[in-house]
Motif scaffolding. Structure first.
Motif, mmCIF file in Angstrom:
data_model
loop_
_atom_site.group_PDB
_atom_site.id
_atom_site.type_symbol
_atom_site.label_atom_id
_atom_site.label_comp_id
_atom_site.label_asym_id
_atom_site.label_seq_id
_atom_site.Cartn_x
_atom_site.Cartn_y
_atom_site.Cartn_z
ATOM 1 N N ASP A 122 1.035 11.231 1.822
ATOM 2 C CA ASP A 122 1.267 9.816 1.584
ATOM 3 C C ASP A 122 2.700 9.478 1.170
ATOM 4 O O ASP A 122 3.269 8.517 1.694
ATOM 5 N N LYS B 228 0.842 -1.201 0.000
ATOM 6 C CA LYS B 228 0.000 0.000 0.000
ATOM 7 C C LYS B 228 0.879 1.254 0.000
ATOM 8 O O LYS B 228 1.858 1.330 0.731
ATOM 9 N N TRP C 51 -3.757 7.014 7.423
ATOM 10 C CA TRP C 51 -4.403 7.844 8.441
ATOM 11 C C TRP C 51 -3.341 8.691 9.118
ATOM 12 O O TRP C 51 -2.853 8.366 10.196
ATOM 13 N N ASP D 40 -0.825 4.597 -0.406
ATOM 14 C CA ASP D 40 -1.630 5.819 -0.244
ATOM 15 C C ASP D 40 -2.782 5.587 0.727
ATOM 16 O O ASP D 40 -2.985 4.477 1.211
ATOM 17 N N SER D 41 -3.484 6.666 1.025
ATOM 18 C CA SER D 41 -4.660 6.665 1.906
ATOM 19 C C SER D 41 -4.335 6.247 3.334
ATOM 20 O O SER D 41 -5.075 5.492 3.965
#
Length: 182
Positions: free
Chosen positions: A90, A80, A85, A82-83
């Motif tokens: 990112d 992963k 918390w 991106d995105s």
């Protein structure tokens, strides 16, 4: 050794350069831990505190665990990018996680005293499942020194607590809210 809490500033903002420098100068992993939470989850890291912290030999393993698990380390392990918390961009999160994983497997962590809230165990187990199931993305360094063993539960007061992104000294909290912090 932790300094006398009466000598600590009442509050610190990780968005303020002078406060970031003060936090760095303390050489106190417990203060660094709370400051990392404030920077990553609330205030951002425009003064590169988190990158600096990862380079500190005395950074506690729990701080590394908090960072890795808060940022969904199990998903990062699978590639992963991106995105996340976080209150940082990112690409900066990916660089932070990469550096954290590399540090984990190069010098490891000499300190393991702070502990983590039990809620992070679920994410630690998810990371272990990714490894067990062979789902680690190519070129990802697995942070074994962070995830291989469970964390002790947090015990004892820290010199600061994060409240809405501000680090408030325990002494201030005791004076302000004696019914809660006595």
């Amino acid at each position: 050794m932790m300094p006398d809490s009466k000598s600590l500033p009442t509050e610190l903002e990780m968005s303020d350069a002078a406060d970031v420098e003060w936090v760095k100068s303390r050489n106190d992993p417990a203060i660094w831990h709370e400051a990392a939470i404030a920077a990553l989850a609330y205030r951002g890291d425009k003064h590169d505190f988190l990158l600096w912290l990862i380079q500190q030999p005395t950074m506690d393993r729990a701080t590394a665990g908090w960072l890795f698990f808060w940022l969904q380390g199990s998903e990062y392990l699978q590639g992963k990018k991106d995105s996340f918390w976080a209150k940082i961009h990112d690409p900066d999160v990916v660089a932070l996680l990469k550096d954290l994983c590399e540090r984990s497997e190069s010098i490891g962590f000499i300190g393991d005293r702070i502990g983590l809230d039990g809620d992070f165990e679920k994410e630690r187990q998810a990371c272990l499942a990714v490894i067990r199931d062979g789902l680690v993305a190519p070129d990802i360094v697995v942070p074994n020194a962070i995830i291989a063993k469970a964390f002790a539960t947090r015990s004892g007061p820290a010199p600061y607590e994060v409240h809405d992104g501000t680090l408030l000294s325990l002494e201030f909290l005791r004076d302000s809210l004696p019914a809660i912090y006595s």
